[in-house]
Scaffold this motif. Structure first.
Motif, mmCIF file in Angstrom:
data_model
loop_
_atom_site.group_PDB
_atom_site.id
_atom_site.type_symbol
_atom_site.label_atom_id
_atom_site.label_comp_id
_atom_site.label_asym_id
_atom_site.label_seq_id
_atom_site.Cartn_x
_atom_site.Cartn_y
_atom_site.Cartn_z
ATOM 1 N N PRO A 1 0.835 -1.206 0.000
ATOM 2 C CA PRO A 1 0.000 0.000 0.000
ATOM 3 C C PRO A 1 0.865 1.250 0.000
ATOM 4 O O PRO A 1 2.037 1.208 0.384
ATOM 5 N N PRO A 2 0.314 2.383 -0.407
ATOM 6 C CA PRO A 2 1.083 3.629 -0.361
ATOM 7 C C PRO A 2 1.314 4.073 1.075
ATOM 8 O O PRO A 2 0.566 3.687 1.992
ATOM 9 N N VAL B 1 -10.342 -2.833 -2.254
ATOM 10 C CA VAL B 1 -10.705 -3.834 -3.251
ATOM 11 C C VAL B 1 -9.660 -3.861 -4.353
ATOM 12 O O VAL B 1 -9.333 -2.828 -4.957
ATOM 13 N N LEU B 2 -9.083 -5.039 -4.600
ATOM 14 C CA LEU B 2 -8.201 -5.291 -5.733
ATOM 15 C C LEU B 2 -8.954 -6.142 -6.755
ATOM 16 O O LEU B 2 -9.973 -6.753 -6.433
ATOM 17 N N THR B 3 -8.446 -6.183 -7.984
ATOM 18 C CA THR B 3 -9.096 -6.958 -9.037
ATOM 19 C C THR B 3 -8.086 -7.869 -9.714
ATOM 20 O O THR B 3 -7.045 -7.405 -10.199
ATOM 21 N N ALA B 4 -8.385 -9.148 -9.728
ATOM 22 C CA ALA B 4 -7.562 -10.118 -10.445
ATOM 23 C C ALA B 4 -8.127 -10.289 -11.851
ATOM 24 O O ALA B 4 -9.348 -10.407 -12.040
ATOM 25 N N ALA C 1 -6.887 -6.223 3.349
ATOM 26 C CA ALA C 1 -6.913 -5.310 4.490
ATOM 27 C C ALA C 1 -5.550 -4.654 4.659
ATOM 28 O O ALA C 1 -4.529 -5.342 4.733
ATOM 29 N N ALA C 2 -5.548 -3.334 4.698
ATOM 30 C CA ALA C 2 -4.324 -2.591 5.006
ATOM 31 C C ALA C 2 -4.218 -2.460 6.519
ATOM 32 O O ALA C 2 -5.148 -2.006 7.187
ATOM 33 N N LEU D 1 -8.597 -3.310 15.079
ATOM 34 C CA LEU D 1 -9.015 -3.789 13.763
ATOM 35 C C LEU D 1 -10.479 -4.186 13.781
ATOM 36 O O LEU D 1 -11.231 -3.890 12.850
ATOM 37 N N THR D 2 -10.871 -4.900 14.825
ATOM 38 C CA THR D 2 -12.266 -5.277 15.022
ATOM 39 C C THR D 2 -12.560 -5.203 16.509
ATOM 40 O O THR D 2 -11.651 -5.318 17.342
ATOM 41 N N SER D 3 -13.826 -5.013 16.841
ATOM 42 C CA SER D 3 -14.234 -5.078 18.250
ATOM 43 C C SER D 3 -15.702 -5.451 18.320
ATOM 44 O O SER D 3 -16.530 -4.922 17.579
#
Length: 233
Positions: free
Chosen positions: A48-49, A58-61, A81-82, A99-101
């Motif tokens: 990631p930058p 979202v990336l695309t293959a 996920a970054a 990240l999550t809770s």
């Protein structure tokens, strides 16, 4: 990512990964022949930058290939996920990005007891009359996930049911790292003594701090991760 041939073989596949501007991905890969019904696993590196906000992107293959007819294309979007920057010094769990809770009653609270159902209605974290300026107040069933990136060595805390609950409640506390449970407390009630925690987390990337109900009733399950801290110096 996986490339799978269906009822017909895949010939001359060129597989690439497309990302938003600023992201870097490794070069496309080629698969000369993939016979029908088989799968080929391909690995790409994704960077990631600098300064990207933690969260999903979202990336695309894309696969260009030949089968029974020329010029076919398969496209599949998926999320990555970054991660936030991992801590490099000793850091309180309440000061990290979560990240999550999840929580059994309202949200878990930073540097407060769980309180009621609001986001900031807790009180000073208090166990057996001792107060704590830092920590996490939660209610079973609760799970707070943080990212350490393998930078930390030990997690320390005092745990118990907050004094705002008058002698009842019943929970267990657990520290889970990369899917492995490293430590679980005995069942603690509102009448239990405070339990000190010191758990090695060397090399751990994702750590979950969990509070689990230990009885049918969830009433009073206000658990404190009091002074919860990751040692990362």
């Amino acid at each position: 990512m996986d490339l799978t041939a269906g009822m017909l073989p895949v010939v001359g596949a060129k597989v690439s990964l497309q990302a938003p501007d600023g992201w870097k991905v490794s070069a496309p890969q080629t698969v000369p022949v993939l016979t029908a019904g088989n799968t080929k696993r391909l690995r790409f590196s994704v960077t990631p930058p600098a300064g990207v906000t933690a969260g999903q992107t979202v990336l695309t293959a894309r696969a260009d290939y030949l089968s029974s007819a020329p010029g076919r294309v398969a496209v599949q979007p998926f999320a990555v996920a970054a991660m936030p920057a991992p801590p490099t010094v000793d850091t309180y769990a309440g000061d990290l990005t979560w990240l999550t809770s999840t929580n059994g009653w309202g949200p878990p609270e930073r540097d407060r007891s769980n309180g009621e159902s609001g986001a900031a209605d807790g009180h000073t974290l208090t166990l057996d009359g001792t107060t704590y300026a830092k920590g996490i107040g939660a209610h079973a069933a609760s799970d707070v996930e943080v990212y350490l990136g393998g930078r930390c060595s030990v997690f320390t805390s005092d745990v118990g049911i907050d004094d705002e609950i008058d002698g009842y409640g019943s929970v267990t506390f657990s520290v889970v790292a990369d899917g492995v449970t490293l430590w679980t407390s005995p069942v603690l009630t509102g009448a239990s003594a405070t339990v000190p925690v010191s758990v090695p987390v060397t090399g751990a990337r994702h750590v979950h701090l969990k509070i689990t109900p230990a009885a049918t009733s969830l009433s009073g399950d206000h658990g404190d991760w009091a002074g919860a801290r990751f040692h990362c110096a």
